[in-house]
Design an enzyme around this catalytic site. Structure first.
Site, short mmCIF file in Angstrom:
data_model
loop_
_atom_site.label_atom_id
_atom_site.label_comp_id
_atom_site.label_asym_id
_atom_site.label_seq_id
_atom_site.Cartn_x
_atom_site.Cartn_y
_atom_site.Cartn_z
N HIS A 64 4.07 -4.78 3.75
CA HIS A 64 4.06 -5.32 5.27
C HIS A 64 3.73 -6.86 5.22
O HIS A 64 2.85 -7.18 4.31
CB HIS A 64 3.09 -4.66 6.05
CG HIS A 64 3.33 -3.05 6.26
ND1 HIS A 64 4.54 -2.52 7.08
CD2 HIS A 64 2.62 -2.18 5.73
CE1 HIS A 64 4.35 -1.33 6.91
NE2 HIS A 64 3.40 -1.13 6.15
N HIS A 123 0.71 -1.30 0.07
CA HIS A 123 0.12 -0.08 -0.06
C HIS A 123 1.01 1.20 0.06
O HIS A 123 2.22 1.07 0.22
CB HIS A 123 -0.84 0.07 1.21
CG HIS A 123 -0.35 0.16 2.49
ND1 HIS A 123 -0.95 0.86 3.58
CD2 HIS A 123 1.01 0.06 2.90
CE1 HIS A 123 0.05 0.89 4.83
NE2 HIS A 123 1.00 0.31 4.09
N HIS A 125 -1.67 -10.58 -0.40
CA HIS A 125 -0.72 -10.36 -1.95
C HIS A 125 -1.67 -9.53 -2.63
O HIS A 125 -2.02 -9.72 -3.80
CB HIS A 125 -0.65 -11.81 -2.42
CG HIS A 125 0.64 -12.57 -1.75
ND1 HIS A 125 0.31 -13.10 -0.42
CD2 HIS A 125 1.91 -12.51 -1.90
CE1 HIS A 125 1.48 -13.77 -0.15
NE2 HIS A 125 2.44 -13.29 -1.12
N GLU A 166 1.54 -4.02 12.04
CA GLU A 166 1.73 -3.63 10.83
C GLU A 166 3.20 -4.21 10.52
O GLU A 166 3.75 -4.59 9.54
CB GLU A 166 1.38 -2.21 10.55
CG GLU A 166 1.72 -1.72 9.15
CD GLU A 166 1.28 -0.36 8.99
OE1 GLU A 166 0.51 -0.21 8.34
OE2 GLU A 166 2.17 0.41 9.43
N CYS A 216 5.96 6.62 4.11
CA CYS A 216 4.95 5.75 3.87
C CYS A 216 3.86 6.05 2.73
O CYS A 216 2.96 5.42 2.39
CB CYS A 216 4.13 5.45 5.06
SG CYS A 216 4.82 4.47 6.14
#
Length: 127
Positions: A33, A18, A71, A113, A27
């Site tokens: 992750h 993401h 995934h 996370e 980020c």
């Protein structure tokens, strides 16, 4: 023997990528992750002594929830900024739907996370 409610917990992992929208840090770039998900259900044991069979819980989470995010590029999956907090709230909603017709309730969700960063949601937070 007195029979009372019992909590059961099962751990899962899934991998996703993401990026955070409107975020001014590392980020903001695409990254991934390996999430760790802890699910805790609570209920009275049935006639076989089970709140829910761990295998049944695993099937629910794997087939009905994690297949949507494992995934995957989460920005394509969700219509919200895929922060750990928002993913956790989405997971709560999805898992709650899946267990609503069982003998137990979703009591707690922990979404890791990273190995050192996680969010926690418990039933009291969502009532």
């Amino acid at each position: 023997m007195k029979i009372g409610k019992v909590s059961i917990t099962k751990l899962f992992t899934f991998d996703s990528a993401h990026h955070l929208i409107d975020y001014n840090g590392k980020c903001r770039n695409i990254h991934g992750h390996t999430y760790k998900l802890e699910i805790t259900l609570k209920g009275l044991p049935d006639e076989n002594g089970l709140v829910m069979d761990f295998h049944d819980l695993e099937a629910i989470i794997e087939n009905e929830v994690l297949e949507k995010v494992d995934h995957k590029y989460l920005n394509d999956v969700f219509d919200f900024n895929p922060t750990c907090e928002m993913i956790g709230l989405w997971l709560w909603e999805e898992i709650s739907k899946q267990v609503q017709n069982t003998r137990c309730t979703l009591e707690k969700l922990v979404l890791w996370e990273t190995p050192t960063s996680y969010i926690t949601i418990d039933r009291n937070d969502m009532e």
